[in-house]
Design an enzyme around this catalytic site. Structure first.
Site, mmCIF file in Angstrom:
data_model
loop_
_atom_site.group_PDB
_atom_site.id
_atom_site.type_symbol
_atom_site.label_atom_id
_atom_site.label_comp_id
_atom_site.label_asym_id
_atom_site.label_seq_id
_atom_site.Cartn_x
_atom_site.Cartn_y
_atom_site.Cartn_z
ATOM 1 N N TRP A 106 43.435 -38.705 22.036
ATOM 2 C CA TRP A 106 44.370 -37.755 21.596
ATOM 3 C C TRP A 106 44.421 -36.651 22.853
ATOM 4 O O TRP A 106 43.457 -36.249 23.466
ATOM 5 C CB TRP A 106 43.687 -36.907 20.416
ATOM 6 C CG TRP A 106 44.540 -37.458 19.321
ATOM 7 C CD1 TRP A 106 44.078 -38.645 18.513
ATOM 8 C CD2 TRP A 106 45.425 -36.854 18.316
ATOM 9 N NE1 TRP A 106 44.755 -38.832 17.250
ATOM 10 C CE2 TRP A 106 45.695 -37.483 17.363
ATOM 11 C CE3 TRP A 106 46.148 -35.524 18.622
ATOM 12 C CZ2 TRP A 106 46.636 -37.078 16.249
ATOM 13 C CZ3 TRP A 106 47.049 -35.330 17.505
ATOM 14 C CH2 TRP A 106 47.148 -36.208 16.678
ATOM 15 N N SER A 149 38.859 -36.877 19.282
ATOM 16 C CA SER A 149 37.592 -36.142 19.361
ATOM 17 C C SER A 149 36.716 -36.574 18.052
ATOM 18 O O SER A 149 35.391 -36.459 18.311
ATOM 19 C CB SER A 149 37.996 -34.725 19.446
ATOM 20 O OG SER A 149 38.471 -34.456 20.685
ATOM 21 N N GLU A 202 35.782 -39.162 16.986
ATOM 22 C CA GLU A 202 34.963 -40.427 17.340
ATOM 23 C C GLU A 202 34.334 -40.244 18.236
ATOM 24 O O GLU A 202 33.411 -41.093 18.536
ATOM 25 C CB GLU A 202 36.128 -41.643 17.521
ATOM 26 C CG GLU A 202 36.735 -42.160 16.169
ATOM 27 C CD GLU A 202 37.868 -41.180 15.692
ATOM 28 O OE1 GLU A 202 38.670 -40.570 16.348
ATOM 29 O OE2 GLU A 202 38.097 -41.184 14.390
ATOM 30 N N HIS A 234 43.337 -29.279 9.711
ATOM 31 C CA HIS A 234 42.751 -30.374 10.331
ATOM 32 C C HIS A 234 41.874 -29.888 11.698
ATOM 33 O O HIS A 234 40.858 -30.623 12.018
ATOM 34 C CB HIS A 234 43.868 -31.325 10.801
ATOM 35 C CG HIS A 234 43.508 -32.665 10.657
ATOM 36 N ND1 HIS A 234 43.892 -33.479 9.447
ATOM 37 C CD2 HIS A 234 43.085 -33.688 11.493
ATOM 38 C CE1 HIS A 234 43.398 -34.650 9.659
ATOM 39 N NE2 HIS A 234 43.103 -34.980 10.873
ATOM 40 N N PHE A 270 29.042 -31.156 25.700
ATOM 41 C CA PHE A 270 30.112 -30.753 24.782
ATOM 42 C C PHE A 270 31.248 -30.474 25.727
ATOM 43 O O PHE A 270 31.281 -29.444 26.117
ATOM 44 C CB PHE A 270 29.577 -29.720 23.930
ATOM 45 C CG PHE A 270 30.857 -29.446 23.053
ATOM 46 C CD1 PHE A 270 31.142 -30.066 21.910
ATOM 47 C CD2 PHE A 270 31.501 -28.223 23.054
ATOM 48 C CE1 PHE A 270 31.848 -29.824 20.660
ATOM 49 C CE2 PHE A 270 32.692 -28.089 22.242
ATOM 50 C CZ PHE A 270 32.898 -28.800 20.954
ATOM 51 N N ARG A 277 42.659 -24.816 31.210
ATOM 52 C CA ARG A 277 41.079 -25.230 31.376
ATOM 53 C C ARG A 277 41.185 -26.955 31.571
ATOM 54 O O ARG A 277 40.125 -27.162 31.665
ATOM 55 C CB ARG A 277 40.805 -25.074 29.940
ATOM 56 C CG ARG A 277 40.641 -23.450 29.876
ATOM 57 C CD ARG A 277 40.316 -23.225 28.236
ATOM 58 N NE ARG A 277 40.301 -21.776 28.182
ATOM 59 C CZ ARG A 277 41.508 -20.879 28.096
ATOM 60 N NH1 ARG A 277 42.544 -21.350 28.446
ATOM 61 N NH2 ARG A 277 41.022 -19.675 27.917
HETATM 62 C C1 DLZ Z 1 44.285 -36.485 13.654
HETATM 63 C C2 DLZ Z 1 44.026 -35.499 14.955
HETATM 64 C C3 DLZ Z 1 44.683 -34.286 15.080
HETATM 65 C C4 DLZ Z 1 45.842 -33.951 13.929
HETATM 66 N N1 DLZ Z 1 44.669 -33.613 16.217
HETATM 67 C C5 DLZ Z 1 43.882 -34.145 17.207
HETATM 68 C C6 DLZ Z 1 43.478 -33.381 18.157
HETATM 69 O O1 DLZ Z 1 44.223 -32.236 18.407
HETATM 70 N N2 DLZ Z 1 42.590 -33.638 19.235
HETATM 71 C C7 DLZ Z 1 41.982 -35.059 18.946
HETATM 72 O O2 DLZ Z 1 40.978 -35.200 19.768
HETATM 73 N N3 DLZ Z 1 42.031 -35.760 17.753
HETATM 74 C C8 DLZ Z 1 42.959 -35.311 16.964
HETATM 75 N N4 DLZ Z 1 43.138 -36.042 15.700
HETATM 76 C C9 DLZ Z 1 42.578 -37.241 15.562
HETATM 77 C C10 DLZ Z 1 41.118 -37.119 15.106
HETATM 78 O O3 DLZ Z 1 40.232 -36.790 15.970
HETATM 79 C C11 DLZ Z 1 40.495 -38.738 14.581
HETATM 80 O O4 DLZ Z 1 40.830 -39.603 15.791
HETATM 81 C C12 DLZ Z 1 41.437 -39.124 13.351
HETATM 82 O O5 DLZ Z 1 41.515 -38.329 12.483
HETATM 83 C C13 DLZ Z 1 40.841 -40.716 12.875
HETATM 84 O O6 DLZ Z 1 39.480 -40.405 12.307
#
Ligand code: DLZ
Length: 163
Positions: free
Chosen positions: A31, A65, A67, A97, A122, A136
């Protein structure tokens, strides 16, 4: 001190342990890939600068994140590193979220530190917008990946009784 007051890439090299005999795991979230790829680049470069060999760095990719803790546990168990660096970027959206992901990843990484006999770092940006993240991830406030790598070297040395 907030990261807008301290550059994340500024470190006194004299205080950073040599990593030539150390192994590291890195888990990176997909992500916000533009940001997390820059964090990974920073972490790899900083580890290399301090003697860590490329073949002693195991990189695993996870979807988001949330995971990171599970991915970090897998790397710890399968690769036996001296420390695991977790890299991600959570950007605030319109819903709650953001809060749940930040809470989950923070709690998960904290628990790994207490449950395993190695440090888990972290390296997760939690920002209000994309610009704060860019600042950053190699921008005007340095690179959180550099900071995470330095923390990993210092904590691995502490774990090994070298600090
Ligand atoms: C779903 C989601 C959202 C909305 N935003 C982020 C984010 O800004 N950064 C990030 O690392 N992950 C995001 N995720 C995904 C969640 O971390 C996760 O992968 C899903 O909810 C599946 O478990």
């Amino acid at each position: 001190m907030a990261s807008n007051l301290k550059n994340l890439s500024d470190h006194d090299p004299a205080t950073i342990p040599d990593g030539s005999s150390m192994k590291f795991g890195i888990v990176v979230a997909e992500w916000n890939e533009e940001i997390t790829a820059a964090l990974l680049e920073g972490a790899m470069t900083t580890l290399g600068k301090h003697g860590v060999k490329k073949e002693n760095i195991e990189v695993k990719v996870v979807p988001g994140s949330f995971e990171l803790p599970y991915g970090a546990r897998i790397v710890a168990e399968q690769f036996s590193p001296h420390a695991v660096i977790c890299l991600g970027c959570v950007i605030q959206g319109e819903t709650r979220h953001f809060d749940y992901i930040c809470q989950g990843v923070t709690k998960g990484i904290t628990e790994l530190n207490l449950d395993y006999d190695i440090p888990f770092i972290f390296g997760v940006l939690t920002t209000e917008n994309l610009q704060q993240a860019l600042d950053r991830a190699g921008g005007k406030h340095g690179n959180k990946g550099d900071e995470a790598a330095v923390s990993a070297l210092k904590m691995a040395a502490l774990r090994n009784g070298q600090a």
